[in-house]
Design a protein around this motif. Sequence first.
Motif, PDB file in Angstrom:
ATOM      1  N   PHE A 153      34.469  28.919  35.801  1.00 55.69           N
ATOM      2  CA  PHE A 153      32.988  29.332  35.691  1.00 55.69           C
ATOM      3  C   PHE A 153      32.287  28.914  34.185  1.00 55.69           C
ATOM      4  O   PHE A 153      33.220  28.953  33.156  1.00 55.69           O
ATOM      5  CB  PHE A 153      32.707  30.747  35.732  1.00 55.69           C
ATOM      6  CG  PHE A 153      32.815  30.858  37.310  1.00 55.69           C
ATOM      7  CD1 PHE A 153      31.753  31.048  38.074  1.00 55.69           C
ATOM      8  CD2 PHE A 153      33.853  31.474  37.814  1.00 55.69           C
ATOM      9  CE1 PHE A 153      31.799  31.351  39.535  1.00 55.69           C
ATOM     10  CE2 PHE A 153      34.286  31.898  39.296  1.00 55.69           C
ATOM     11  CZ  PHE A 153      33.069  31.979  40.032  1.00 55.69           C
ATOM     12  N   MET A 198      35.274  25.827  41.787  1.00 50.48           N
ATOM     13  CA  MET A 198      34.429  26.605  41.195  1.00 50.48           C
ATOM     14  C   MET A 198      33.914  26.042  39.662  1.00 50.48           C
ATOM     15  O   MET A 198      33.382  26.481  38.812  1.00 50.48           O
ATOM     16  CB  MET A 198      34.712  28.041  41.045  1.00 50.48           C
ATOM     17  CG  MET A 198      35.084  28.938  42.044  1.00 50.48           C
ATOM     18  SD  MET A 198      35.568  30.491  41.590  1.00 50.48           S
ATOM     19  CE  MET A 198      36.573  30.996  43.279  1.00 50.48           C
ATOM     20  N   SER A 206      30.398  26.001  38.814  1.00 47.68           N
ATOM     21  CA  SER A 206      29.735  27.159  39.091  1.00 47.68           C
ATOM     22  C   SER A 206      29.314  27.713  37.783  1.00 47.68           C
ATOM     23  O   SER A 206      30.042  27.668  36.702  1.00 47.68           O
ATOM     24  CB  SER A 206      30.575  28.229  40.138  1.00 47.68           C
ATOM     25  OG  SER A 206      30.783  27.640  41.278  1.00 47.68           O
ATOM     26  N   ARG A 207      28.446  28.417  37.862  1.00 49.35           N
ATOM     27  CA  ARG A 207      27.817  29.296  36.664  1.00 49.35           C
ATOM     28  C   ARG A 207      28.133  30.969  36.950  1.00 49.35           C
ATOM     29  O   ARG A 207      27.582  31.471  38.143  1.00 49.35           O
ATOM     30  CB  ARG A 207      26.529  29.082  36.436  1.00 49.35           C
ATOM     31  CG  ARG A 207      26.090  29.492  35.021  1.00 49.35           C
ATOM     32  CD  ARG A 207      24.936  28.892  34.434  1.00 49.35           C
ATOM     33  NE  ARG A 207      24.312  29.028  33.400  1.00 49.35           N
ATOM     34  CZ  ARG A 207      24.182  28.070  32.341  1.00 49.35           C
ATOM     35  NH1 ARG A 207      23.945  26.847  32.952  1.00 49.35           N
ATOM     36  NH2 ARG A 207      23.848  28.414  31.105  1.00 49.35           N
ATOM     37  N   ALA A 208      28.420  31.764  35.969  1.00 46.34           N
ATOM     38  CA  ALA A 208      28.484  33.094  36.096  1.00 46.34           C
ATOM     39  C   ALA A 208      27.659  33.893  35.033  1.00 46.34           C
ATOM     40  O   ALA A 208      27.702  33.378  33.890  1.00 46.34           O
ATOM     41  CB  ALA A 208      30.018  33.783  36.132  1.00 46.34           C
ATOM     42  N   LEU A 213      36.647  34.806  34.063  1.00 48.34           N
ATOM     43  CA  LEU A 213      35.734  33.629  34.582  1.00 48.34           C
ATOM     44  C   LEU A 213      35.855  32.650  34.093  1.00 48.34           C
ATOM     45  O   LEU A 213      35.983  31.658  34.985  1.00 48.34           O
ATOM     46  CB  LEU A 213      34.425  34.319  34.692  1.00 48.34           C
ATOM     47  CG  LEU A 213      34.207  35.994  35.675  1.00 48.34           C
ATOM     48  CD1 LEU A 213      32.775  36.226  35.435  1.00 48.34           C
ATOM     49  CD2 LEU A 213      34.441  35.569  36.750  1.00 48.34           C
ATOM     50  N   GLN A 214      36.065  32.287  32.632  1.00 49.81           N
ATOM     51  CA  GLN A 214      36.125  31.171  32.429  1.00 49.81           C
ATOM     52  C   GLN A 214      37.324  30.705  32.614  1.00 49.81           C
ATOM     53  O   GLN A 214      37.722  29.241  33.223  1.00 49.81           O
ATOM     54  CB  GLN A 214      36.019  31.093  30.852  1.00 49.81           C
ATOM     55  CG  GLN A 214      34.765  31.460  30.467  1.00 49.81           C
ATOM     56  CD  GLN A 214      34.602  31.371  28.709  1.00 49.81           C
ATOM     57  OE1 GLN A 214      35.773  31.849  28.034  1.00 49.81           O
ATOM     58  NE2 GLN A 214      33.457  31.080  28.146  1.00 49.81           N
ATOM     59  N   ASP A 267      25.773  31.510  40.104  1.00 48.34           N
ATOM     60  CA  ASP A 267      26.194  31.629  41.219  1.00 48.34           C
ATOM     61  C   ASP A 267      26.796  32.809  41.446  1.00 48.34           C
ATOM     62  O   ASP A 267      27.014  33.350  42.661  1.00 48.34           O
ATOM     63  CB  ASP A 267      27.293  30.451  41.667  1.00 48.34           C
ATOM     64  CG  ASP A 267      26.731  29.007  41.293  1.00 48.34           C
ATOM     65  OD1 ASP A 267      25.947  28.612  42.058  1.00 48.34           O
ATOM     66  OD2 ASP A 267      27.023  28.330  40.322  1.00 48.34           O
ATOM     67  N   VAL A 326      29.987  30.582  31.769  1.00 50.55           N
ATOM     68  CA  VAL A 326      29.596  32.048  31.859  1.00 50.55           C
ATOM     69  C   VAL A 326      28.479  32.380  30.725  1.00 50.55           C
ATOM     70  O   VAL A 326      28.443  31.692  29.411  1.00 50.55           O
ATOM     71  CB  VAL A 326      30.693  32.859  31.421  1.00 50.55           C
ATOM     72  CG1 VAL A 326      30.447  34.410  31.403  1.00 50.55           C
ATOM     73  CG2 VAL A 326      32.092  32.573  32.363  1.00 50.55           C
TER      74      VAL A 326
END
Length: 270
Positions: free
Chosen positions: A28, A1, A4-6, A23-24, A49, A30
């Motif tokens: 991700f 991930m 990936s971006r959140a 999440l980081q 994502d 964020v």
Amino acid sequence: MDSSRALVVEDDADISSVLVETLQAAGFKVDIARDGRSAISACQANEPDLVTLDLTLPQMDGIEVARRIREQSDCYIMIVSARADEIDRLIGLEVGADDYMLKPFSPRELRARVAALFRRPRTGVETSAAGSADSPGASPETRSFIACGAGLVVHPERREVEIAGNVVDLTRIEYDVLELLARNLGRVCTREEMVRSIWSSELAHDQHLVDVHVANLRAKLRKHDPVTWIHTVRSIGYRLDYAGDSNGSRPSGGASPTARLDWAKEQFRP
């Protein structure tokens, strides 16, 4: 991930901070939105994502935010909300969310659920006159996968069935039975129709074949989730219902998001 971006959509600063840190830590990059309108703008600008989405937001309710995001993106949407009513969960999933977590939540569980989502990669978009694979108006025949609700997904191209990201071990006939029912979601398939489609016209008289394979199929699905998708219509055949709904009145895949939302509100009202 790691690439990936959140997008975290949450107006409570403390909860937002926990979501961002979690999440980081999962790799991700964020972004944060504090209200519904900002969330939609951020989704358009940053193409995340994953979106974690509260339902009680300033300016726009989270259900409407989820619906609008799903119209423009196939990103994973995880609702994280204190609203525990069944109708909120069902409508959230109906308008396009992939998962629903209740507050207060465990950061460890959040990471596990996100990881489970990303083990079910989107299969891409198939375009046709009916629309794209992930558009609300696409029919089951034009999608690269058939979502049957409550985590059940049929992948015709690779002949696989998943429940919450876990592949279900099916025989060739069991898979054919499930795909036929999935392509006719909400409609009764007669035993004779099923035999003719899966076996041959010469075997149409032996409709007991269907009962045996459906029984085995149900047992295998229940090993992964107790939801009842396949319903017996006495003396006629079988029907696969979206997310285990038993009334068979769910709008077709071609119905508008508004029509499907109205249906969900009526069918799942407490």
